[in-house]
Scaffold this motif. Structure first.
Motif, PDB file in Angstrom:
ATOM      1  N   THR A 122     -37.312 -28.492  20.054  1.00 28.36           N
ATOM      2  CA  THR A 122     -37.968 -28.976  18.832  1.00 28.36           C
ATOM      3  C   THR A 122     -38.835 -27.876  18.227  1.00 28.36           C
ATOM      4  O   THR A 122     -39.957 -28.120  17.792  1.00 28.36           O
TER       5      THR A 122
ATOM      6  N   LEU B  53     -31.589 -25.752  13.562  1.00 28.59           N
ATOM      7  CA  LEU B  53     -32.311 -26.538  14.562  1.00 28.59           C
ATOM      8  C   LEU B  53     -31.832 -26.188  15.962  1.00 28.59           C
ATOM      9  O   LEU B  53     -32.629 -26.109  16.908  1.00 28.59           O
TER      10      LEU B  53
ATOM     11  N   SER C 255     -28.369 -26.023   8.121  1.00 32.34           N
ATOM     12  CA  SER C 255     -29.634 -26.620   8.559  1.00 32.34           C
ATOM     13  C   SER C 255     -29.528 -27.148   9.988  1.00 32.34           C
ATOM     14  O   SER C 255     -30.471 -27.035  10.779  1.00 32.34           O
ATOM     15  N   THR C 256     -28.378 -27.724  10.347  1.00 37.56           N
ATOM     16  CA  THR C 256     -28.179 -28.197  11.718  1.00 37.56           C
ATOM     17  C   THR C 256     -28.127 -27.038  12.692  1.00 37.56           C
ATOM     18  O   THR C 256     -28.738 -27.080  13.771  1.00 37.56           O
TER      19      THR C 256
ATOM     20  N   GLN D 271     -38.059 -29.799  10.920  1.00 36.31           N
ATOM     21  CA  GLN D 271     -36.926 -29.961  10.023  1.00 36.31           C
ATOM     22  C   GLN D 271     -36.618 -28.639   9.346  1.00 36.31           C
ATOM     23  O   GLN D 271     -37.482 -27.757   9.238  1.00 36.31           O
TER      24      GLN D 271
ATOM     25  N   THR E 109     -34.518 -27.243   5.789  1.00 37.52           N
ATOM     26  CA  THR E 109     -33.828 -27.551   4.540  1.00 37.52           C
ATOM     27  C   THR E 109     -33.143 -26.287   4.039  1.00 37.52           C
ATOM     28  O   THR E 109     -33.758 -25.225   3.986  1.00 37.52           O
TER      29      THR E 109
ATOM     30  N   ALA F 232     -40.739 -36.280   7.390  1.00 33.04           N
ATOM     31  CA  ALA F 232     -40.340 -37.470   8.143  1.00 33.04           C
ATOM     32  C   ALA F 232     -41.167 -38.690   7.770  1.00 33.04           C
ATOM     33  O   ALA F 232     -40.682 -39.822   7.859  1.00 33.04           O
TER      34      ALA F 232
ATOM     35  N   THR G 134     -31.149 -31.379   4.440  1.00 30.61           N
ATOM     36  CA  THR G 134     -32.229 -31.271   5.413  1.00 30.61           C
ATOM     37  C   THR G 134     -31.775 -31.878   6.732  1.00 30.61           C
ATOM     38  O   THR G 134     -31.230 -32.984   6.752  1.00 30.61           O
ATOM     39  N   SER G 135     -31.988 -31.149   7.816  1.00 30.69           N
ATOM     40  CA  SER G 135     -31.749 -31.669   9.157  1.00 30.69           C
ATOM     41  C   SER G 135     -33.084 -31.730   9.880  1.00 30.69           C
ATOM     42  O   SER G 135     -33.917 -30.836   9.739  1.00 30.69           O
ATOM     43  N   SER G 136     -33.285 -32.802  10.673  1.00 29.51           N
ATOM     44  CA  SER G 136     -34.591 -33.047  11.271  1.00 29.51           C
ATOM     45  C   SER G 136     -34.464 -33.439  12.739  1.00 29.51           C
ATOM     46  O   SER G 136     -33.480 -34.076  13.145  1.00 29.51           O
ATOM     47  N   THR G 137     -35.480 -33.063  13.520  1.00 32.10           N
ATOM     48  CA  THR G 137     -35.581 -33.523  14.908  1.00 32.10           C
ATOM     49  C   THR G 137     -36.607 -34.647  15.026  1.00 32.10           C
ATOM     50  O   THR G 137     -36.921 -35.078  16.140  1.00 32.10           O
ATOM     51  N   GLN G 138     -37.127 -35.135  13.899  1.00 34.19           N
ATOM     52  CA  GLN G 138     -38.233 -36.089  13.915  1.00 34.19           C
ATOM     53  C   GLN G 138     -37.831 -37.527  13.614  1.00 34.19           C
ATOM     54  O   GLN G 138     -38.572 -38.457  13.938  1.00 34.19           O
TER      55      GLN G 138
END
Length: 225
Positions: A161, A184, A180-181, A165, A167, A115, A132-136
């Motif tokens: 959380t 999460l 990836s989603t 992330q 990937t 991030a 890549t999916s991220s919560t940040q």
């Protein structure tokens, strides 16, 4: 592909959590009041399409293609380029990466970015998609604290959380982004789910520790998987 973990009918839940405008505008609002009580995610199977292309949804449904549209577009653009032009192509739409045509000698080198913009690892692909999916990154403040844009369709609320992330490498960018989603959303059970789906993945926790699934290329310091 995701067993319903990635669902495009989460739009109302996203709005209720505060993501109802451009992210910069959302972030400048002081203490948005979260209104998740009574928010229902209708589910992707409630959406229909007639033979003439008309889409029907339950009343009040808001469709949100944020978790799939960029990845699908990257796949389509890469394939069309390869069909019409010589050479090789790598399309990157916001971290959803799709290759097509001839890969360079040694393959495409892809940086897994944190991030803060630092490169965590470089991996090499030839025909696979990476996402890549991220919560940040897409985060904002509310009266209940900081929330992010990954909604768990089972609850209508932002997912835990557990992972900063995830990937994934898959057959194409759309499948990689979906996986990836979903990871999460799943939290602690994500690695086992990814293994069952046969998806190679790198899962980074907020504290910096990392989990790999089989098939993911380990960093050189840890040897090769």
């Amino acid at each position: 592909l995701s067993d319903g973990l990635v669902d495009f009918t989460v739009g109302s839940a996203m709005i209720a959590a505060g993501y109802d405008a451009d992210l910069d505008a959302v972030r400048t609002r002081p203490g948005f009041t979260v209104k998740l009580t009574g928010v229902r995610v209708p589910g992707w199977e409630t959406v229909g399409r007639s033979s003439d292309g008309r889409v029907s949804t339950p009343e009040g449904t808001v469709l949100d293609f944020g978790s799939t549209a960029k990845a699908r577009a990257a796949d389509v653009i890469a394939r069309r380029l390869a069909l019409t032009l010589p050479g090789g192509f790598l399309v990157n739409l916001g971290g959803d990466i799709a290759p097509a045509g001839l890969a360079p000698a040694g393959g495409w080198r892809i940086g897994v970015e944190a991030a803060d913009g630092s490169i965590l690892q470089v991996v090499t692909i030839t025909t696979q998609g990476v996402a890549t999916s991220s919560t940040q990154l897409r985060r904002w403040q509310t009266d209940t604290g900081t929330v992010h844009h990954i909604v768990d369709p089972r609850t209508g609320r932002p997912a835990s959380t557990t992972w900063a992330q995830v990937t994934c490498i898959a057959a194409d960018a759309l499948e990689a982004n979906t996986a990836s989603t979903a990871a999460l959303v799943l939290g602690e059970s994500a690695p086992d789910w990814l293994v069952r789906k046969g998806v190679a993945a790198r899962l980074d926790r907020p504290d910096g520790t990392v989990t790999f699934t089989p098939g993911w290329p380990r960093p050189e310091a840890e040897g090769t998987a």
